[in-house]
Design a protein around this motif. Sequence first.
Motif, short mmCIF file in Angstrom:
data_model
loop_
_atom_site.label_atom_id
_atom_site.label_comp_id
_atom_site.label_asym_id
_atom_site.label_seq_id
_atom_site.Cartn_x
_atom_site.Cartn_y
_atom_site.Cartn_z
N ASP A 85 0.80 -1.22 0.00
CA ASP A 85 0.00 0.00 0.00
C ASP A 85 0.83 1.27 0.00
N HIS A 86 2.14 1.14 0.06
CA HIS A 86 2.96 2.33 -0.11
C HIS A 86 4.29 1.94 -0.76
N ASP A 258 -11.48 -10.48 5.35
CA ASP A 258 -10.67 -10.21 4.16
C ASP A 258 -11.50 -10.25 2.89
N ARG A 259 -12.52 -11.11 2.86
CA ARG A 259 -13.36 -11.17 1.65
C ARG A 259 -14.11 -9.87 1.40
N SER A 260 -14.23 -9.03 2.42
CA SER A 260 -14.96 -7.77 2.27
C SER A 260 -14.06 -6.61 1.88
N LEU A 261 -12.74 -6.83 1.82
CA LEU A 261 -11.79 -5.73 1.61
C LEU A 261 -11.37 -5.63 0.15
N PRO A 262 -11.32 -4.41 -0.40
CA PRO A 262 -10.77 -4.24 -1.74
C PRO A 262 -9.25 -4.31 -1.71
N LEU A 263 -8.64 -4.50 -2.89
CA LEU A 263 -7.18 -4.39 -2.97
C LEU A 263 -6.75 -2.97 -2.64
N PRO A 264 -5.60 -2.78 -2.01
CA PRO A 264 -5.07 -1.42 -1.87
C PRO A 264 -4.96 -0.75 -3.24
N ASP A 265 -5.28 0.53 -3.29
CA ASP A 265 -5.44 1.19 -4.59
C ASP A 265 -4.14 1.34 -5.36
N ARG A 266 -2.99 1.13 -4.71
CA ARG A 266 -1.72 1.25 -5.43
C ARG A 266 -0.90 -0.04 -5.41
N MET A 267 -1.51 -1.13 -4.98
CA MET A 267 -0.77 -2.37 -4.79
C MET A 267 -0.07 -2.84 -6.07
N MET A 273 7.89 -2.17 -7.76
CA MET A 273 9.01 -1.33 -7.35
C MET A 273 9.57 -1.77 -6.00
N ASN A 274 8.70 -2.17 -5.08
CA ASN A 274 9.17 -2.55 -3.74
C ASN A 274 10.00 -3.83 -3.77
N LEU A 275 9.76 -4.69 -4.74
CA LEU A 275 10.62 -5.87 -4.89
C LEU A 275 11.97 -5.49 -5.50
N ARG A 276 12.11 -4.21 -5.83
CA ARG A 276 13.40 -3.62 -6.21
C ARG A 276 13.85 -2.62 -5.15
N ALA A 277 13.36 -2.77 -3.91
CA ALA A 277 13.67 -1.87 -2.79
C ALA A 277 13.13 -0.46 -3.01
N GLY A 278 12.10 -0.33 -3.84
CA GLY A 278 11.51 0.97 -4.13
C GLY A 278 12.05 1.63 -5.38
N ARG A 279 12.93 0.94 -6.09
CA ARG A 279 13.50 1.48 -7.33
C ARG A 279 12.53 1.31 -8.48
N ALA A 280 12.50 2.30 -9.37
CA ALA A 280 11.70 2.17 -10.59
C ALA A 280 12.37 1.19 -11.54
N PRO A 281 11.60 0.54 -12.42
CA PRO A 281 12.22 -0.30 -13.45
C PRO A 281 13.21 0.51 -14.29
N ALA A 282 14.14 -0.18 -14.91
CA ALA A 282 15.15 0.50 -15.73
C ALA A 282 14.47 1.33 -16.82
N PRO A 283 14.98 2.54 -17.09
CA PRO A 283 14.38 3.35 -18.16
C PRO A 283 14.44 2.64 -19.51
N GLU A 284 13.42 2.89 -20.31
CA GLU A 284 13.38 2.34 -21.66
C GLU A 284 14.04 3.31 -22.64
N ALA A 285 13.87 3.06 -23.93
CA ALA A 285 14.62 3.81 -24.94
C ALA A 285 14.36 5.31 -24.87
#
Length: 298
Positions: A85-86, A258-267, A273-285
């Motif tokens: 969520d963040h 949990d069945r009543s809860l929506p997904l976090p709006d930014r998940m 990015m968080n699986l990259r420690a908060g880093r954005a993916p590598a820039p494209e062309a």
Amino acid sequence: MQSRTSPSRGPGSPRVTGFYDEDTGSIQYVASDPDSRRAALIDVVMGFDHRHARTDTNAAEAILDHVEREGLEVEWILDTHPHADHLQASAWLRERLGVPNAIGAEVAEIAGLWRDIYNLPGAFHVEDEFDRLFADGERFTIGGLDVRVMLSPGHTLGSVTYVVGDDAAFVHDTFMQPDAGTSRADFPGGNAGVLYDSLQRILALPDETRLFVGHDYGTDTREEPAWESTVGEQRAHNIHLRGGVSRADYVALREARDRSLPLPDRMLHVLQMNLRAGRAPAPEADGRSYLRIPLNRF
């Protein structure tokens, strides 16, 4: 940004300042050793406006301002799990401060789940993004304070609790405040029964241990955010666990909620990015980074 300090109780007890991120209901922490003035930053937020896909460093900079005012020296940048969520500030802080960042070792398993969800088979090499991947029971120090890593899965496969000194534990998305209950367990890799086991393991800590939670959204009767309780308070008053709730009853309650809860709006934005420690993916062309959103997956 609202903040509150829990003072040290004496030798072996950290001083803890929590910073409340109103946008996401997240709490970020500075845990410090009063004697050495050494500190760790825990679960610090990078701003992310999902409506406009824009990032900012306002929260992280405010915490660094606090560190400077207090004359602290940061030794560690810690995250308890890849947040849904963040956006994490770990990579930005690592570059800014030049100190190691860390997370739990089982995050590698979480990365495997999300490679499949995003159809990005070559992504998320967490060993390259974090300097330390802590195993259950591993120990390190913040100044003169001993820190023990406690694996606390259920919300995610790889969530960890940091038990700092003699009387403080950063319990992330396990407990919430006693009047709000516990955290959800329905994300990929989550499991309500496993979360119950993690909650019981935390409740086995001494009653006076301060517990610092990852989120608070208030309640119907409490508007002000709160984030500190004790093991004894949680055992006696947590609305999901008081009275010795059984594992089966807890699982039924948690799964129904949990069945009543929506997904976090930014998940779906922030996890890649968080699986990259908060880093954005590598820039494209064109020099820009792009996020990948799976349609009709959830």
